[in-house]
Design a protein around this motif. Structure first.
Motif, PDB file in Angstrom:
ATOM      1  N   LEU A  61      34.494  33.044 -11.217  1.00 42.05           N
ATOM      2  CA  LEU A  61      34.653  32.041 -10.163  1.00 42.05           C
ATOM      3  C   LEU A  61      33.718  32.411  -9.013  1.00 42.05           C
ATOM      4  O   LEU A  61      33.776  33.524  -8.486  1.00 42.05           O
ATOM      5  CB  LEU A  61      36.098  31.989  -9.676  1.00 42.05           C
ATOM      6  N   ILE A  62      32.869  31.463  -8.624  1.00 39.95           N
ATOM      7  CA  ILE A  62      31.864  31.692  -7.585  1.00 39.95           C
ATOM      8  C   ILE A  62      32.211  30.863  -6.356  1.00 39.95           C
ATOM      9  O   ILE A  62      32.510  29.663  -6.463  1.00 39.95           O
ATOM     10  CB  ILE A  62      30.462  31.304  -8.086  1.00 39.95           C
ATOM     11  N   ARG A  63      32.192  31.489  -5.205  1.00 38.58           N
ATOM     12  CA  ARG A  63      32.294  30.758  -3.932  1.00 38.58           C
ATOM     13  C   ARG A  63      30.896  30.248  -3.614  1.00 38.58           C
ATOM     14  O   ARG A  63      30.008  31.019  -3.270  1.00 38.58           O
ATOM     15  CB  ARG A  63      32.798  31.699  -2.828  1.00 38.58           C
ATOM     16  N   VAL A 109      30.839  36.202  -5.884  1.00 36.21           N
ATOM     17  CA  VAL A 109      31.917  36.204  -6.880  1.00 36.21           C
ATOM     18  C   VAL A 109      33.259  36.275  -6.168  1.00 36.21           C
ATOM     19  O   VAL A 109      33.514  37.167  -5.350  1.00 36.21           O
ATOM     20  CB  VAL A 109      31.760  37.386  -7.853  1.00 36.21           C
ATOM     21  N   GLU A 110      34.104  35.295  -6.474  1.00 35.59           N
ATOM     22  CA  GLU A 110      35.450  35.240  -5.908  1.00 35.59           C
ATOM     23  C   GLU A 110      36.470  35.883  -6.839  1.00 35.59           C
ATOM     24  O   GLU A 110      37.448  36.486  -6.397  1.00 35.59           O
ATOM     25  CB  GLU A 110      35.827  33.777  -5.656  1.00 35.59           C
ATOM     26  N   TYR A 151      27.542  21.526  -6.820  1.00 31.97           N
ATOM     27  CA  TYR A 151      27.836  20.818  -5.581  1.00 31.97           C
ATOM     28  C   TYR A 151      29.329  20.917  -5.247  1.00 31.97           C
ATOM     29  O   TYR A 151      30.047  19.923  -5.172  1.00 31.97           O
ATOM     30  CB  TYR A 151      27.427  19.353  -5.688  1.00 31.97           C
ATOM     31  N   ALA A 152      29.797  22.137  -5.067  1.00 28.34           N
ATOM     32  CA  ALA A 152      31.212  22.370  -4.800  1.00 28.34           C
ATOM     33  C   ALA A 152      31.391  23.699  -4.084  1.00 28.34           C
ATOM     34  O   ALA A 152      30.559  24.604  -4.208  1.00 28.34           O
ATOM     35  CB  ALA A 152      32.011  22.381  -6.106  1.00 28.34           C
ATOM     36  N   GLU A 153      32.473  23.793  -3.349  1.00 26.76           N
ATOM     37  CA  GLU A 153      32.765  25.032  -2.638  1.00 26.76           C
ATOM     38  C   GLU A 153      33.171  26.149  -3.589  1.00 26.76           C
ATOM     39  O   GLU A 153      33.052  27.332  -3.242  1.00 26.76           O
ATOM     40  CB  GLU A 153      33.848  24.778  -1.596  1.00 26.76           C
ATOM     41  N   TYR A 154      33.637  25.771  -4.786  1.00 29.25           N
ATOM     42  CA  TYR A 154      33.935  26.759  -5.821  1.00 29.25           C
ATOM     43  C   TYR A 154      33.382  26.257  -7.153  1.00 29.25           C
ATOM     44  O   TYR A 154      33.504  25.070  -7.484  1.00 29.25           O
ATOM     45  CB  TYR A 154      35.440  27.013  -5.930  1.00 29.25           C
ATOM     46  N   VAL A 155      32.788  27.172  -7.894  1.00 27.56           N
ATOM     47  CA  VAL A 155      32.188  26.847  -9.190  1.00 27.56           C
ATOM     48  C   VAL A 155      32.679  27.885 -10.190  1.00 27.56           C
ATOM     49  O   VAL A 155      32.608  29.095  -9.926  1.00 27.56           O
ATOM     50  CB  VAL A 155      30.640  26.875  -9.114  1.00 27.56           C
ATOM     51  N   ARG A 156      33.162  27.413 -11.329  1.00 29.40           N
ATOM     52  CA  ARG A 156      33.663  28.329 -12.364  1.00 29.40           C
ATOM     53  C   ARG A 156      32.797  28.199 -13.608  1.00 29.40           C
ATOM     54  O   ARG A 156      32.603  27.094 -14.127  1.00 29.40           O
ATOM     55  CB  ARG A 156      35.125  28.020 -12.687  1.00 29.40           C
ATOM     56  N   VAL A 157      32.263  29.328 -14.085  1.00 20.16           N
ATOM     57  CA  VAL A 157      31.314  29.305 -15.195  1.00 20.16           C
ATOM     58  C   VAL A 157      31.563  30.482 -16.136  1.00 20.16           C
ATOM     59  O   VAL A 157      32.185  31.482 -15.750  1.00 20.16           O
ATOM     60  CB  VAL A 157      29.852  29.386 -14.688  1.00 20.16           C
ATOM     61  N   PRO A 158      31.034  30.399 -17.362  1.00 20.19           N
ATOM     62  CA  PRO A 158      31.064  31.568 -18.251  1.00 20.19           C
ATOM     63  C   PRO A 158      30.202  32.698 -17.686  1.00 20.19           C
ATOM     64  O   PRO A 158      29.135  32.450 -17.098  1.00 20.19           O
ATOM     65  CB  PRO A 158      30.472  31.024 -19.556  1.00 20.19           C
TER      66      PRO A 158
END
Length: 328
Positions: A34-36, A72-73, A101-108
């Protein structure tokens, strides 16, 4: 976690629309990092997705943005820890996976690249997919033997993001960079980036012979179509063409003669699915020997998330110049 903002793209009866929405973590695509989000950027592909003028998204609704940089959050992968500065470009972002385009992005985790120490989060999004793609083109050309002694490298679509970075990076590497553009007002800017010569697309004398006079040591082409076909006929012995874009058309009408009589190589540049070892190598080069000399000149605006739609419209209308960084 509190709700957060994102620019989400919907499709209603075949018509796409993008709007700022409030989302929760469970609304995002799956992933183990999870990325801030701190910064993103606006690329041509983003403009097509946000306006609905191109078939970019494979499912709806989806958060737009093919780039993101942040901290990294949370992480379930031992390679990344809370607070690490990271970036993601390409892969499935804003195609079939919620994007940047988001305050939080979740990726592999396999999509995540550590930000090189000498670059900031702003820097890597000022570069973004555009800078990465230009560097990847040069890497592939040099891996295939390209060197400054072979002659000038012509860059088509030179006023776009990839074109601007290609001119800057080539000149910094000691190549003679020649810009091709349809915008006469851009001559000074291109020369200041390092172009030794600026040619106007409508004034090119493009013959139709299978082989024409050899003029270029190599090329980075953002246009495709007839212009790319002409390049195949005018590249010198053992030169390389890095093919990136198709603004001028997706078809290629040429012959095998440049390839079998002059040893010309046509190299496809696909930055979205670039293998991770090469991806990391490119970002390290962008922090060192391929570091752009005119990054602040190429970046013409930093805008908030709610301005992305307007910038996208300007980009497709041809009234937008330079790189736009999005401050999340």
């Amino acid at each position: 976690m509190k709700p957060f903002r994102a620019l989400r793209i919907h499709q209603d009866q075949g018509v796409s629309r993008a709007s700022l929405e409030t989302l929760r973590l469970e609304d995002l695509s799956s992933g183990n990092v999870l990325i801030r989000g701190r910064y993103s950027s606006v690329n041509y592909k983003d403009a097509l997705a946000v306006t609905g003028k191109g078939k970019i998204l494979r499912r709806f609704p989806l958060v737009g943005g093919i780039d993101v940089a942040g901290t990294v959050e949370a992480s379930d992968d031992s390679r990344f820890h809370i607070g690490d500065q990271v970036l993601v470009t390409g892969y499935g972002l804003s195609q079939d996976h919620d994007g940047g385009y988001a305050e939080y992005v979740r990726v592999p985790a396999d999509w995540v690249v550590p930000v090189p120490e000498s670059l900031s989060l702003f820097d890597v999004m000022a570069l973004g997919t555009a800078g990465f793609t230009a560097a990847l083109a040069i890497q592939r050309m040099e891996d295939n033997g390209q060197c400054p002694d072979q002659g000038p490298i012509v860059v088509t679509g030179a006023t776009g993001g990839v074109g601007n970075f290609a001119i800057d990076l080539l000149a910094g590497r000691g190549y003679e960079a020649v810009a091709v553009t349809g915008k006469r007002e851009a001559v000074k800017d291109l020369e200041e980036l390092g172009a030794r010569q600026v040619l106007f697309r409508e004034e090119l004398s493009m013959g139709r012979q299978p082989l024409e006079k050899m003029q270029w040591g190599g090329a980075i082409d953002n246009v495709g179509g007839d212009l790319l076909a002409w390049l195949t006929r005018t590249i010198s012995l053992w030169g390389n063409i890095a093919s990136i874009g198709l603004a001028g058309g997706s078809e290629l009408h040429t012959t095998v003669m440049p390839f079998i009589l002059r040893g010309v190589s046509l190299l496809g540049i696909s930055s979205a699915n670039c293998p991770m070892p090469l991806r990391r190598r490119i970002w390290q080069r962008l922090a060192t020997d391929l570091r752009p000399r005119h990054l602040t000149r190429i970046v013409t605006a930093t805008v908030p998330l709610d301005a992305v739609s307007a910038v996208s419209q300007q980009m497709l209308a041809g009234t937008h110049r330079g790189r736009t960084v999005v401050k999340i």
